[in-house]
Design an enzyme around this catalytic site. Structure first.
Site, short mmCIF file in Angstrom:
data_model
loop_
_atom_site.label_atom_id
_atom_site.label_comp_id
_atom_site.label_asym_id
_atom_site.label_seq_id
_atom_site.Cartn_x
_atom_site.Cartn_y
_atom_site.Cartn_z
NE ARG A 89 4.19 0.68 -7.64
CZ ARG A 89 2.83 0.58 -8.18
NH1 ARG A 89 1.86 -0.09 -8.18
NH2 ARG A 89 2.99 1.62 -8.76
N GLY A 91 -0.91 -4.06 -8.18
CA GLY A 91 -1.90 -2.52 -7.97
C GLY A 91 -1.86 -1.47 -9.87
CD GLN A 92 -5.87 0.88 -10.86
OE1 GLN A 92 -5.94 1.52 -12.36
NE2 GLN A 92 -6.53 -0.43 -10.56
CB VAL A 93 -1.36 4.79 -11.74
CG1 VAL A 93 -2.28 6.05 -11.61
CG2 VAL A 93 0.24 6.20 -12.53
CD1 TRP A 95 5.56 11.85 -8.06
CD2 TRP A 95 5.36 11.92 -5.81
NE1 TRP A 95 6.61 12.80 -7.80
CE2 TRP A 95 6.00 12.84 -6.43
CE3 TRP A 95 4.90 11.82 -4.53
CZ2 TRP A 95 6.46 13.67 -5.73
CZ3 TRP A 95 5.41 12.75 -3.68
CH2 TRP A 95 6.73 12.90 -3.87
CG LEU A 190 -0.42 -1.75 0.93
CD1 LEU A 190 -0.46 -3.25 0.29
CD2 LEU A 190 -0.54 -1.69 2.41
N GLY A 202 7.19 -2.45 -1.99
CA GLY A 202 6.11 -2.30 -0.15
C GLY A 202 5.46 -1.14 0.22
CB CYS A 220 -4.28 3.64 -6.11
SG CYS A 220 -2.64 3.61 -4.94
#
Length: 285
Positions: A89, A91-93, A95, A190, A202, A220
């Protein structure tokens, strides 16, 4: 032993959109299933010209940290027993875990005439709509100055406090934005992946999850980003208690259930998917 996934509970919303629900979900198995279904839909469209119904997956994940395509190992501050999964996806990290509502958007963007930017804006504005409705329905003096908003410079949805109603003293210029509000933290994230015009992955909204899981990462990729959950601003109860016809909460019933929030968000997304809710002007920078 390979990861396996439970059967998804399927419910049609209309001829072009269905929901699928999954609890206590293994992340890798769910990702594999999303990708497999997306590739199947791409093949059916290319080879047979078939338009298959879009799918909204409602998922409750077991605890997991996920690294998006822009994810960097240095944003994982502490190693814990929680699995860390690299994924495709954007974005970054982040949870995922119990008490967080995850919705995966398996949409054919061309069929609904959405650009990727349209989809991101619809996702953010759907969350804004439902979170703000829930905040208003509490009619609490502690939350009536709080609002949910997206930002252009950082995807997701954030909570802002209206300083003009919170205090009579004038805040300093470095504390607030020009509209007299201050950001207090992030409530929803997201990240999507697009393949041949089809989306998957998502959104994730913190409802009543344990926020301490975010302490081990820069959410993020933002160092020090304060993560929030809805349960700290409204009265939440996970017990199933959906009111008839999904009516808004009344003054004498201020407890919001997990299921009520989920259904309101599904309804909002379905209306946007059908073209019944237009996009608002994008959030200011």
């Amino acid at each position: 032993m390979p990861n396996t996934m439970q059967a998804l509970h399927t419910r049609p919303l209309n001829e072009n959109l269905i929901t699928k629900s999954l609890t206590a979900a293994d992340y890798v198995a769910t990702l594999d299933a999303m990708l497999s279904r997306t590739l199947e839909r791409i093949s059916l469209k290319k080879e047979q010209g078939l338009r298959t119904p879009d799918e909204l997956w409602i998922v409750d994940h077991n605890d997991v940290y996920t690294l998006g395509q822009a994810g960097k190992e240095e944003h994982i501050l502490q190693r814990t027993n929680t699995p860390i999964i690299k994924t495709d996806r954007g974005g970054q990290v982040t949870w995922h875990g119990h008490g967080q509502l995850v919705m995966y958007w398996l949409f054919d963007l061309d069929s609904i005439s959405w650009s990727v930017r349209n989809m991101v804006s619809h996702a953010e504005q759907a969350i804004e709509d439902v979170v703000n409705d829930c905040l208003k329905s509490t009619a609490s003096t502690d939350t009536n100055h709080i609002s949910a908003r997206a930002r252009r410079d950082a995807p997701g949805v954030y909570l802002y406090a209206d300083m003009a109603t919170e205090t009579d003293s004038a805040p300093t210029s470095d504390e607030i934005e020009v509209d007299n509000t201050i950001m207090i933290g992030k409530i929803a994230s997201l990240g999507f992946k697009i393949k041949h015009g089809f989306s998957y992955h998502g959104i994730a909204i913190n409802l009543d999850c344990d926020l301490s899981a975010f302490n081990a990462i820069n959410p993020c990729g933002y160092a020090g980003m304060q993560m929030l959950r809805l349960a700290d601003f409204v009265n939440m109860n996970q017990a199933t208690n959906i009111q008839p016809n999904n009516l808004p909460l009344t003054d004498d019933k201020k407890t919001l259930t997990y299921e009520q929030f989920t259904q309101q968000l599904i309804d909002n997304i379905a209306q946007r998917h059908a073209g019944d809710i237009p996009l608002r002007e994008l959030a200011p920078k």
